[in-house]
Design a protein around this motif. Structure first.
Motif, PDB file in Angstrom:
ATOM      1  N   VAL A  31      42.460  16.702  54.562  1.00  0.00           N
ATOM      2  CA  VAL A  31      42.208  16.205  53.367  1.00  0.00           C
ATOM      3  C   VAL A  31      41.975  17.419  52.044  1.00  0.00           C
ATOM      4  O   VAL A  31      42.799  17.645  50.880  1.00  0.00           O
ATOM      5  CB  VAL A  31      41.417  14.733  53.298  1.00  0.00           C
ATOM      6  CG1 VAL A  31      40.775  15.060  51.748  1.00  0.00           C
ATOM      7  CG2 VAL A  31      41.418  14.062  54.806  1.00  0.00           C
ATOM      8  N   LEU A  42      49.336  14.228  51.499  1.00  0.00           N
ATOM      9  CA  LEU A  42      47.995  13.744  52.461  1.00  0.00           C
ATOM     10  C   LEU A  42      49.176  13.491  54.040  1.00  0.00           C
ATOM     11  O   LEU A  42      50.340  13.269  53.191  1.00  0.00           O
ATOM     12  CB  LEU A  42      47.743  12.521  52.164  1.00  0.00           C
ATOM     13  CG  LEU A  42      46.218  12.783  51.261  1.00  0.00           C
ATOM     14  CD1 LEU A  42      45.994  11.650  50.490  1.00  0.00           C
ATOM     15  CD2 LEU A  42      45.027  13.582  51.819  1.00  0.00           C
ATOM     16  N   TYR A  46      47.579   9.889  58.054  1.00  0.00           N
ATOM     17  CA  TYR A  46      46.409   8.974  57.703  1.00  0.00           C
ATOM     18  C   TYR A  46      46.533   7.533  58.149  1.00  0.00           C
ATOM     19  O   TYR A  46      45.898   7.253  56.903  1.00  0.00           O
ATOM     20  CB  TYR A  46      45.944   9.791  56.964  1.00  0.00           C
ATOM     21  CG  TYR A  46      44.937  11.339  57.698  1.00  0.00           C
ATOM     22  CD1 TYR A  46      45.011  12.302  57.193  1.00  0.00           C
ATOM     23  CD2 TYR A  46      44.029  11.215  58.971  1.00  0.00           C
ATOM     24  CE1 TYR A  46      44.961  13.605  57.660  1.00  0.00           C
ATOM     25  CE2 TYR A  46      43.819  12.309  59.698  1.00  0.00           C
ATOM     26  CZ  TYR A  46      44.394  13.572  58.876  1.00  0.00           C
ATOM     27  OH  TYR A  46      43.653  14.278  59.815  1.00  0.00           O
ATOM     28  N   LEU A 234      40.564   6.799  53.580  1.00  0.00           N
ATOM     29  CA  LEU A 234      39.233   8.028  53.187  1.00  0.00           C
ATOM     30  C   LEU A 234      38.774   7.560  52.808  1.00  0.00           C
ATOM     31  O   LEU A 234      37.793   8.343  53.020  1.00  0.00           O
ATOM     32  CB  LEU A 234      40.684   8.896  52.137  1.00  0.00           C
ATOM     33  CG  LEU A 234      41.293   9.880  53.302  1.00  0.00           C
ATOM     34  CD1 LEU A 234      42.954   9.998  53.937  1.00  0.00           C
ATOM     35  CD2 LEU A 234      41.901  11.065  51.674  1.00  0.00           C
ATOM     36  N   THR A 291      52.537  11.318  49.985  1.00  0.00           N
ATOM     37  CA  THR A 291      51.953  11.075  51.395  1.00  0.00           C
ATOM     38  C   THR A 291      52.575  10.694  52.512  1.00  0.00           C
ATOM     39  O   THR A 291      52.576  10.772  54.305  1.00  0.00           O
ATOM     40  CB  THR A 291      51.052   9.500  51.071  1.00  0.00           C
ATOM     41  OG1 THR A 291      52.337   8.546  50.414  1.00  0.00           O
ATOM     42  CG2 THR A 291      50.332   9.347  50.170  1.00  0.00           C
TER      43      THR A 291
END
Ligand code: AVJ
Length: 335
Positions: A31, A42, A46, A234, A291
Motif C-alpha cells: 500500500v 492498489l 486486497y 485498508l 485497483t
C-alpha cells in the motif's frame, strides 16, 4: 517448515506458510508503494477480505457478469474429455477459493481410475478448509493436501506428484497479471511441469467492448461496492481513514491494452492518514486509484503468452453460443 501446525487427518493435510502477521506486513508495504506511486495503484488481491469475497460471489451471479457462467459451461461440456485425455494422478489448483468449479473435474466417472490427490493452493486458510470439508465425503478415492501461501513465494511448497500432474488456474485470474508478471508467473508454473503434465487456464476473450464493460458496471452496483470495499479493508487493517463513499467506481475497456481497468475516482480531493504506515497521502480530484486490470485475450495474444513462458497450446475450448465469450485452454511444455 509450515508457519502453523499442519492439520493432518487420514485424507486431509493442510500446510500454512502465511499467517496474518506476515500478510499485514506485506500489505502495508504494498500500500505504501502503491499510494506513493504515479499513477496511484492498489493490488486487486486486497479486494478479498471476507466482505469482498462475499461481494465477489454475488458478482459471479450477476446477469452482466458472464465469465463465471461461461467457464463453468465449458468445464461441464469438456470435463470428461479433458480428464480422459490427461488422466492426472494429482490435480493442483492455484487460487482454489471455494473449489466449486473443480467438482466438475473431480466428478467425472473415470477419475477414480487415476486421480488420488487434490492440492488446493490459496492465501485463505478458512476457504481451503471449508472446501476440503465439503469435498472429502463426496470423493472417497481422493486425499487433499491444502497449501496456504501466496503465488509469489510458496509454489515450491506444493507436494510432489507421484504420477501425472494437472495444474488448474481458472476463473480468469490470469487476466489480473500485467504482461511481465504473467510471463514470470507462467514460467514459474512451467517449472512445476514435466513433459507429461498439463496446465489448464481459464481466460476471458476479447469481444465487443459494451459486453465487457457491462460485466464490470453492473446495474445493481455490486462491482462498485466490491471496488469501494477495498478501502474499508485498508481502513480496518492499516488504521486508515479513507471515506469510501467519497470515491466513484470507474471501469472501462482500454482497447489498446486489451484490458478492463477499474479505478476509484475521488469526488473531490481526499487527504487520508494511514496509521500503520505513519503517513498521510493526498488523492487529488484529478487523480484516481487504479485497483484492478483484467486483461482479455485473443488467440494471438494467448499464443504469444504461452511461447514467452516456454509453453504450447494443446486444446482451445470455447463457447459456441453465445460465441467465444470465454476460453479454457489446455497447455503443456513446448516441444
Ligand atoms: C476474479 C479476477 C477473474 O477480473 O473478472 C470481477 C475479478 N473484478 N469483477 C475479473 C472481478 C471485477 C475477476 N477475476
Amino acid at each position: 517448515m509450515p508457519q502453523r501446525t499442519p492439520r493432518r487427518t487420514a485424507r486431509l493435510t493442510i500446510d500454512a506458510y502465511v499467517d496474518e502477521g506476515g500478510m499485514l506486513d506485506s500489505m502495508a508495504e504494498d500500500v505504501r508503494l502503491g499510494l506513493t506511486a504515479e499513477p496511484k495503484r492498489l493490488s486487486p488481491k486486497y479486494f478479498y477480505d471476507d466482505a469482498g469475497s462475499e461481494l465477489f460471489e454475488q458478482i459471479t451471479c450477476l446477469p452482466e457478469y458472464y465469465p463465471t457462467r461461461a467457464e463453468r459451461a465449458l468445464l461441464e461440456e469438456f470435463a470428461d474429455e479433458l480428464m480422459r485425455t490427461v488422466r492426472p494422478q494429482q490435480i493442483v489448483e492455484l487460487g482454489s477459493g471455494s473449489s466449486v468449479k473443480t467438482r466438475v473435474l473431480l466428478g467425472v466417472s473415470s477419475a477414480p481410475e487415476y486421480l488420488t490427490q487434490y492440492v488446493p493452493f490459496d492465501v485463505s486458510r478458512g476457504i481451503v478448509e471449508e472446501a476440503a470439508e465439503r469435498l472429502l465425503p463426496d470423493f472417497p478415492f481422493l486425499s487433499i493436501h491444502g497449501v496456504i501461501g501466496d503465488f509469489g513465494h510458496h509454489l515450491s511448497k506444493i507436494p510432489a506428484a507421484t504420477g501425472k500432474r494437472l495444474i488448474l488456474f481458472l476463473g480468469g485470474t490470469i487476466g489480473n497479471l500485467d504482461p511481465d508478471e504473467r510471463t514470470a508467473f507462467l514460467t514459474q508454473v512451467a517449472g512445476m511441469l514435466g513433459p507429461e503434465d498439463r496446465l489448464l487456464i481459464g481466460l476471458d476473450l476479447v469481444k465487443d467492448p459494451a459486453t465487457i464493460e457491462a460485466a464490470y458496471n453492473d446495474s445493481a452496483g455490486v462491482t462498485a461496492a466490491f471496488n469501494r470495499n477495498m478501502l474499508r479493508h485498508l481502513n480496518r487493517e492499516l488504521t486508515a481513514n479513507f471515506a469510501p463513499d467519497a470515491f466513484q467506481h470507474r471501469a472501462f475497456f482500454n482497447e489498446e491494452e486489451s484490458r478492463i481497468e477499474m479505478h476509484l475516482v475521488p469526488s473531490d480531493t481526499q487527504v487520508v492518514s494511514i496509521g500503520v504506515l505513519g503517513i498521510t497521502i493526498k488523492v487529488d480530484s484529478s487523480e484516481t486509484i487504479w485497483t484492478e486490470s483484467s486483461y482479455k485475450f485473443t488467440k494471438e495474444s494467448l499464443h504469444r503468452m504461452l511461447i514467452d513462458a516456454g509453453m504450447q497450446l494443446d486444446r482451445f475450448y470455447t463457447n459456441d453460443e453465445p460465441d467465444e465469450l470465454f476460453a479454457v485452454v489446455l497447455t503443456s511444455l513446448a516441444d
